[in-house]
Design a protein around this motif. Structure first.
Motif, short mmCIF file in Angstrom:
data_model
loop_
_atom_site.label_atom_id
_atom_site.label_comp_id
_atom_site.label_asym_id
_atom_site.label_seq_id
_atom_site.Cartn_x
_atom_site.Cartn_y
_atom_site.Cartn_z
N GLN A 31 0.63 -1.18 0.11
CA GLN A 31 -0.31 0.37 0.43
C GLN A 31 0.85 1.48 0.29
OE1 GLN A 31 -3.72 -0.43 2.25
NE2 GLN A 31 -3.14 1.16 3.52
N GLU A 32 1.93 1.37 0.65
CA GLU A 32 2.56 2.13 1.14
C GLU A 32 4.23 2.48 0.21
OE1 GLU A 32 1.34 5.20 3.52
OE2 GLU A 32 -0.55 3.25 3.23
N ALA A 33 4.67 1.75 0.09
CA ALA A 33 5.65 1.58 -1.15
C ALA A 33 6.04 1.28 -2.33
CB ALA A 33 6.62 0.82 0.06
N MET A 34 4.50 0.11 -2.36
CA MET A 34 4.54 0.11 -4.35
C MET A 34 3.56 0.94 -4.78
SD MET A 34 4.91 -3.99 -3.90
CE MET A 34 4.88 -4.78 -5.19
N ASP A 35 2.83 1.53 -3.53
CA ASP A 35 1.62 2.88 -3.58
C ASP A 35 0.02 1.93 -4.59
OD1 ASP A 35 0.16 5.05 -3.91
OD2 ASP A 35 0.88 5.49 -5.57
N LEU A 36 0.39 0.46 -4.42
CA LEU A 36 -0.49 -0.37 -4.77
C LEU A 36 -1.95 -0.79 -4.34
CD1 LEU A 36 1.48 -2.65 -6.91
CD2 LEU A 36 0.60 -1.14 -7.58
N ASN A 37 -2.95 -1.58 -4.10
CA ASN A 37 -4.42 -2.16 -3.33
C ASN A 37 -3.96 -3.50 -2.80
OD1 ASN A 37 -6.24 -2.70 -2.03
ND2 ASN A 37 -7.40 -1.63 -3.91
N PRO A 38 -3.31 -4.01 -1.78
CA PRO A 38 -3.17 -5.25 -1.52
C PRO A 38 -4.42 -5.61 -1.53
CG PRO A 38 -3.05 -3.21 0.07
CD PRO A 38 -3.56 -3.03 -0.38
N PHE A 39 -5.63 -5.16 -2.31
CA PHE A 39 -7.32 -5.95 -1.65
C PHE A 39 -7.00 -6.89 -3.62
CE2 PHE A 39 -7.40 -3.92 2.30
CZ PHE A 39 -7.21 -4.74 2.80
N GLU A 40 -6.00 -5.76 -4.07
CA GLU A 40 -6.96 -6.44 -6.12
C GLU A 40 -6.23 -8.06 -5.90
OE1 GLU A 40 -3.94 -5.23 -8.63
OE2 GLU A 40 -4.01 -3.28 -7.38
N GLN A 41 -7.09 -8.70 -6.63
CA GLN A 41 -6.48 -10.05 -7.91
C GLN A 41 -5.51 -9.71 -7.60
OE1 GLN A 41 -8.62 -13.03 -6.68
NE2 GLN A 41 -9.00 -11.43 -4.99
N ALA A 42 -4.54 -9.45 -7.55
CA ALA A 42 -2.61 -9.88 -7.69
C ALA A 42 -1.86 -10.74 -6.34
CB ALA A 42 -2.60 -8.54 -8.35
N LEU A 43 -0.61 -10.55 -7.17
CA LEU A 43 0.10 -11.79 -6.00
C LEU A 43 1.47 -10.21 -6.03
CD1 LEU A 43 0.31 -14.40 -4.72
CD2 LEU A 43 1.76 -15.04 -7.13
N PHE A 44 1.60 -10.44 -5.16
CA PHE A 44 2.83 -9.36 -4.78
C PHE A 44 3.97 -10.52 -4.52
CE2 PHE A 44 -0.89 -7.14 -3.43
CZ PHE A 44 -0.89 -5.95 -4.67
N VAL A 45 4.99 -10.19 -4.91
CA VAL A 45 6.67 -11.16 -4.63
C VAL A 45 7.19 -10.07 -4.26
CG1 VAL A 45 8.16 -12.26 -5.65
CG2 VAL A 45 5.75 -12.15 -6.60
N PHE A 46 8.11 -10.57 -3.07
CA PHE A 46 8.90 -9.99 -1.69
C PHE A 46 10.62 -10.88 -1.96
CE2 PHE A 46 5.10 -8.32 -0.42
CZ PHE A 46 5.28 -7.23 -1.49
N GLY A 47 11.38 -10.38 -2.27
CA GLY A 47 12.21 -11.11 -2.38
C GLY A 47 13.25 -10.54 -1.16
N ASN A 48 14.37 -10.85 -0.30
CA ASN A 48 15.62 -10.93 0.68
C ASN A 48 16.63 -10.34 -0.41
OD1 ASN A 48 16.37 -13.18 0.22
ND2 ASN A 48 17.17 -13.53 1.88
N ARG A 49 17.76 -9.35 0.58
CA ARG A 49 18.22 -9.20 0.23
C ARG A 49 19.38 -10.57 -0.85
NH1 ARG A 49 20.59 -4.56 0.79
NH2 ARG A 49 19.06 -4.03 2.80
N GLN A 50 19.99 -11.39 -0.37
CA GLN A 50 20.36 -12.11 -0.94
C GLN A 50 19.92 -13.39 -2.08
OE1 GLN A 50 19.53 -12.31 2.40
NE2 GLN A 50 21.50 -11.27 3.70
N ARG A 51 18.41 -12.96 -2.12
CA ARG A 51 17.43 -13.65 -2.80
C ARG A 51 17.74 -15.29 -3.43
NH1 ARG A 51 15.56 -8.83 -3.89
NH2 ARG A 51 16.20 -7.48 -5.19
N ASP A 52 17.91 -15.64 -1.74
CA ASP A 52 17.34 -16.98 -1.35
C ASP A 52 16.15 -17.07 -0.91
OD1 ASP A 52 18.18 -15.75 1.21
OD2 ASP A 52 19.52 -17.73 1.42
N LYS A 53 15.31 -16.16 -1.05
CA LYS A 53 13.84 -16.27 -0.08
C LYS A 53 13.29 -15.14 -0.98
CE LYS A 53 15.72 -17.26 4.61
NZ LYS A 53 17.51 -16.82 4.80
#
Length: 118
Positions: A31-53
């Motif tokens: 909602q705040e950083a991506m400026d998107l609606n978390p309740f919309e029918q979409a998938l939101f993807v996040f990764g860690n700094r090492q990119r192993d998670k």
């Protein structure tokens, strides 16, 4: 294995995220950083700094679902050839990313075959 449909809109946060964040923290990031609606029918993807998670967040009718994957070797190949802090992917591109495919070069990770944990 549970995988999203290929017709689903996927938003990938390019910046690393603290994997200790749970549902509320991830939804607030959407909602705040991506400026998107978390309740919309979409998938939101996040990764860690090492990119192993990686964590995926999805609103399903009456609650959020979080999906988490940790790689034992290798790293997720975050798309560097696409512009912006938030990248839009197709469901198929996300599945390739989860399989370890470098979306720019279309090269997958090696398959691992373990027999026991530890």
């Amino acid at each position: 294995m549970i995988r999203p449909g290929t017709d689903l809109t996927v938003y990938l946060c390019r910046e690393p995220v603290d994997m200790r964040k749970q549902i509320d923290g991830l939804a607030l990031l959407v909602q705040e950083a991506m400026d998107l609606n978390p309740f919309e029918q979409a998938l939101f993807v996040f990764g860690n700094r090492q990119r192993d998670k990686v964590k995926l967040l999805f609103w399903e009718r009456n609650g959020f679902v979080v999906w988490y994957k940790r790689l034992e070797r290798e790293r997720f190949k975050w798309p560097t050839h696409l512009e912006g802090d938030t990248v839009t992917l197709t469901g198929q591109e996300l599945n390739w990313l989860l399989d370890g495919v470098n979306l720019k070069a279309m090269q997958p990770h090696k398959a691992l075959d373990f027999q026991q944990v530890g």
